[in-house]
Structure formats: structure tokens, C-alpha cells
Motif scaffolding. Structure first.
Motif, PDB file in Angstrom:
ATOM      1  N   TYR A  34      -1.098 -15.675   5.971  1.00 47.53           N
ATOM      2  CA  TYR A  34      -0.122 -15.608   4.864  1.00 47.53           C
ATOM      3  C   TYR A  34       0.737 -14.336   4.926  1.00 47.53           C
ATOM      4  O   TYR A  34       1.609 -14.148   4.080  1.00 47.53           O
ATOM      5  N   GLU A  87      -1.320  -1.902   8.460  1.00 47.78           N
ATOM      6  CA  GLU A  87      -2.565  -1.316   7.963  1.00 47.78           C
ATOM      7  C   GLU A  87      -2.440   0.206   7.980  1.00 47.78           C
ATOM      8  O   GLU A  87      -2.509   0.825   9.061  1.00 47.78           O
ATOM      9  N   GLU A 112      -2.988   0.818  -0.154  1.00 43.22           N
ATOM     10  CA  GLU A 112      -3.019  -0.660  -0.083  1.00 43.22           C
ATOM     11  C   GLU A 112      -3.578  -1.009   1.290  1.00 43.22           C
ATOM     12  O   GLU A 112      -2.887  -0.831   2.298  1.00 43.22           O
ATOM     13  N   SER A 113      -4.855  -1.410   1.335  1.00 44.75           N
ATOM     14  CA  SER A 113      -5.497  -1.536   2.646  1.00 44.75           C
ATOM     15  C   SER A 113      -6.337  -2.805   2.769  1.00 44.75           C
ATOM     16  O   SER A 113      -6.804  -3.349   1.767  1.00 44.75           O
ATOM     17  N   ASP A 130      -7.846  -5.240  -0.059  1.00 41.74           N
ATOM     18  CA  ASP A 130      -7.692  -6.686   0.053  1.00 41.74           C
ATOM     19  C   ASP A 130      -8.917  -7.309   0.704  1.00 41.74           C
ATOM     20  O   ASP A 130      -9.254  -6.923   1.838  1.00 41.74           O
ATOM     21  N   GLN A 199      -4.887 -13.357  -6.356  1.00 37.98           N
ATOM     22  CA  GLN A 199      -3.434 -13.406  -6.108  1.00 37.98           C
ATOM     23  C   GLN A 199      -3.066 -14.689  -5.347  1.00 37.98           C
ATOM     24  O   GLN A 199      -3.321 -14.785  -4.145  1.00 37.98           O
ATOM     25  N   ALA A 201      -1.342 -17.230  -3.106  1.00 35.50           N
ATOM     26  CA  ALA A 201      -0.432 -16.974  -1.975  1.00 35.50           C
ATOM     27  C   ALA A 201       0.981 -17.391  -2.350  1.00 35.50           C
ATOM     28  O   ALA A 201       1.190 -18.476  -2.918  1.00 35.50           O
ATOM     29  N   GLN A 235       2.986 -12.199  -6.932  1.00 37.14           N
ATOM     30  CA  GLN A 235       3.913 -11.217  -6.327  1.00 37.14           C
ATOM     31  C   GLN A 235       5.239 -11.231  -7.103  1.00 37.14           C
ATOM     32  O   GLN A 235       6.176 -11.950  -6.772  1.00 37.14           O
TER      33      GLN A 235
HETATM   34  C1  LIG Z   1       1.272  -6.669   3.704  1.00 34.97           C
HETATM   35  S1  LIG Z   1      -0.308  -6.125   3.191  1.00 34.97           S
HETATM   36  C2  LIG Z   1      -0.346  -4.466   3.751  1.00 34.97           C
HETATM   37  C3  LIG Z   1      -1.610  -3.715   3.350  1.00 34.97           C
HETATM   38  C4  LIG Z   1      -2.936  -4.197   3.975  1.00 34.97           C
HETATM   39  N1  LIG Z   1      -2.785  -4.533   5.381  1.00 34.97           N
HETATM   40  C5  LIG Z   1      -3.508  -5.383   3.195  1.00 34.97           C
HETATM   41  O1  LIG Z   1      -3.634  -6.483   3.772  1.00 34.97           O
HETATM   42  O2  LIG Z   1      -3.812  -5.173   2.011  1.00 34.97           O
HETATM   43  C6  LIG Z   1      -0.067  -5.889   1.447  1.00 34.97           C
HETATM   44  C7  LIG Z   1      -0.491  -7.012   0.567  1.00 34.97           C
HETATM   45  O3  LIG Z   1       0.457  -8.074   0.576  1.00 34.97           O
HETATM   46  C8  LIG Z   1      -0.211  -9.219   0.051  1.00 34.97           C
HETATM   47  N2  LIG Z   1       0.418 -10.386   0.656  1.00 34.97           N
HETATM   48  C9  LIG Z   1       0.931 -10.469   1.895  1.00 34.97           C
HETATM   49  N3  LIG Z   1       1.464 -11.688   2.086  1.00 34.97           N
HETATM   50  C10 LIG Z   1       1.255 -12.385   0.932  1.00 34.97           C
HETATM   51  C11 LIG Z   1       1.572 -13.714   0.500  1.00 34.97           C
HETATM   52  N4  LIG Z   1       2.198 -14.596   1.315  1.00 34.97           N
HETATM   53  N5  LIG Z   1       1.216 -14.089  -0.759  1.00 34.97           N
HETATM   54  C12 LIG Z   1       0.582 -13.222  -1.592  1.00 34.97           C
HETATM   55  N6  LIG Z   1       0.256 -11.951  -1.240  1.00 34.97           N
HETATM   56  C13 LIG Z   1       0.592 -11.561   0.010  1.00 34.97           C
HETATM   57  C14 LIG Z   1      -1.683  -9.081   0.391  1.00 34.97           C
HETATM   58  O4  LIG Z   1      -2.450  -9.180  -0.786  1.00 34.97           O
HETATM   59  C15 LIG Z   1      -1.804  -7.671   0.940  1.00 34.97           C
HETATM   60  O5  LIG Z   1      -2.842  -6.949   0.291  1.00 34.97           O
END
Ligand SMILES: C[S@@+](CC[C@H](N)C(=O)[O-])C[C@H]1O[C@@H](n2cnc3c(N)ncnc32)[C@H](O)[C@@H]1O
Ligand SMILES: Nc1nc2[nH]cc(C(=O)O)c2c(=O)[nH]1
Ligand code: SF4
Ligand SMILES: [Mg+2]
Length: 243
Positions: A34, A87, A112-113, A130, A199, A201, A235
């Protein structure tokens, strides 16, 4: 190392709606189906001014360069500076220095990890970890998934025991299994007073969120262990069409 630095409204998790500056680091060892972030390139983009959505390439080699970029994007309503990615803990040594300087300047620091590096944990004011599910990956092996999950719990526990304001976030898809979520809620409740952000998707590729009915069921099932430490977060930056 850095993909972009920008100012926006927190669109996810426990501090949704607060004003943040985001420092997005490049690269990630996982490949969540996702994932909505193009994080592979180290491109050093800095937003021209807060919420402009326009970027310019800047030299972000030194800590001073990065701090200067953050200070320039500060707004009166700023709540915190988020280290995200990709990350961010791929660069834990560099981030440790930068976050120390930001703390001394009076900023609140936020991580945010994906939580897969418990050995790299150090002080943040707030940590959003996450928790990944099996259905977040294309045919992941049982052992490989267990290792990821074990490390995520370890990271949450480490932050919790350090007194960090730590919470968990799980992206839920139409394939997410309610029993897995109940198990995770039990493990989180065993750690202590940890909020779980469910959350849904945001649709991407062929990933879809569950139905509204399933969302209610998931929250109630998680509440069996976590009581009122369960919240749903969408989001909102996607709804507002902001960064
Ligand atoms: C892009 S990641 C970067 C930080 C870290 N790698 C992580 O996974 O938490 C930030 C957050 O975006 C959220 N995220 C990314 N794609 C998403 C989606 N399609 N729908 C909902 N949340 C999403 C995830 O919950 C993730 O924690
Ligand atoms: N507005 C906004 N809020 C966010 N919260 C977490 C984000 C991320 O990509 O880490 C993010 C993001 O990319 N934009
Ligand atoms: S861990 Fe975070 S950055 Fe990495 S692929 Fe998953 S959502 Fe994207
Ligand atoms: Mg994002």
C-alpha cells in the motif's frame, strides 16, 4: 539521505490535524503493497515556503543546512518536526544529531517508523510505530513476517519504557484478518497504555480498505483488549489534497 522537507498538516495517527514539518528520508528495506511514498531517490527537495507545495533543490549535506531549512519552514501553529521516509531509522546516527539540535531549539521531535530497528531506538518526544500485517506484503514467509512483527513490538516496548509518547498504527486493507488484529491488540495491551490507530488503506494499486461494517467490527474486537485506546484515522491530507 533526504528526499524532501516540507510543512503540512499531520494527516495520520494520534496527532492528526496538528501542523508539522516533515523531514522525509530516502529508502526503505520493506515494500508494503500500500506504500504511497516514492522514497527511492535522495533528491534534497525543500519546500519554497510553508504549504506552497513548490520545491527547490537545496544542498542538505550538513546538519546546519537541514536545521536552516526547518527554521525557514516554521509556522506559528507548528506542533512538531516529523522524521519520516522511507524508513528514517536507516539514518539513525544522523537523525540523533539533528534531533538533539532541534530539541535545543525548542522543537518537539516525532518519529514515523516501521519499527524494524529496535536496536536503533533513541529519544523522540513522540513515536508512531507502524505495525505491518501479512497482507501488506506479496507472499512473505511466516518466519520473515514474525521477525518484523517481533521487532516492531520490541520498538514500541522500548519507547514505552523510555517514557516516550508512543502509539501504534496499522493500515487495514480488505484482506486484513480480524484475528490478527485481536492478537496484536492483546500484545499491545500487555505493554501498557498504548493507543492503536486503525488506518484504512487509501486505495492504491489494487489495495482497497475494508467496508465500514468491518471497520466497526475491527475496532470493537481491538477494544476487547485495548478498551478506549483504539481510534480510527484516515489520511486527511489526501482528502484535503495537501502534501
Ligand atoms: C510512508 S510511511 C514512512 C514511515 C515508515 N516507513 C512507516 O511505514 O511507518 C508513513 C506512513 O504512511 C502510511 N501509509 C502509506 N501508504 C498508505 C496508504 N495507501 N493508505 C494509508 N496509509 C498509508 C503508513 O501508515 C505509514 O506509517
Ligand atoms: N500530511 C501528511 N501527513 C503525514 N503523516 C505521515 C506521513 C508520512 O508520509 O510519513 C505524512 C505525509 O506524507 N503527509
Ligand atoms: S515501511 Fe513505510 S516507507 Fe517502507 S514500504 Fe512500508 S509504508 Fe513505505
Ligand atoms: Mg505520506
Amino acid at each position: 539521505m533526504i528526499r524532501e522537507i516540507f510543512n503540512s498538516i499531520m494527516g495520520e495517527g494520534k496527532y492528526i490535524g496538528r501542523r508539522f514539518i516533515f523531514i522525509r528520508f530516502a529508502g526503505c528495506p520493506l515494500n508494503c503493497l500500500y506504500c504511497d511514498e516514492e522514497h527511492k531517490k535522495h533528491v534534497n527537495l525543500v519546500e519554497q515556503y510553508p504549504s506552497s507545495g513548490k520545491f527547490e533543490k537545496q544542498n542538505l549535506e550538513s546538519e546546519e543546512d537541514i536545521i536552516k531549512a526547518v527554521n525557514k519552514l516554521k509556522t506559528p501553529d507548528l506542533f512538531s518536526v516529523s522524521f519520516t521516509g522511507g524508513e528514517p531509522l536507516l539514518y539513525h546516527k544522523e537523525i540523533k544529531e539533528i534531533s538533539k539540535i532541534l530539541k535545543n531549539l525548542g522543537y518537539r521531535t516525532f518519529l514515523e517508523s516501521n519499527g524494524i530497528f529496535p536496536e536503533r531506538v533513541f529519544h523522540f518526544d513522540i513515536a508512531s510505530i507502524d505495525i505491518k500485517l501479512k497482507d501488506h506484503f506479496k507472499n512473505i514467509g511466516e518466519e520473515e513476517y514474525k521477525k518484523i512483527y517481533k521487532n516492531e513490538l520490541k520498538t514500541i516496548k522500548k519507547f514505552y519504557n523510555m517514557g516516550t509518547d508512543v502509539y501504534a498504527k496499522i493500515v487495514i486493507t480488505k484482506d486484513s484478518k480480524i484475528n490478527d488484529l485481536v492478537e496484536i491488540s492483546k500484545d499491545l495491551s500487555d505493554i501498557g497504555d498504548v493507543m492503536l490507530c486503525i488506518q484504512p488503506a487509501t486505495p492504491i494499486n489494487n489495495i482497497q480498505p475494508p467496508s465500514q461494517k468491518t471497520l466497526f467490527k475491527i475496532m470493537e474486537a481491538c477494544g476487547e483488549h485495548l478498551k478506549d485506546n483504539v481510534m480510527l484515522t484516515l489520511q486527511i491530507h489526501k482528502i484535503l489534497n495537501i502534501l
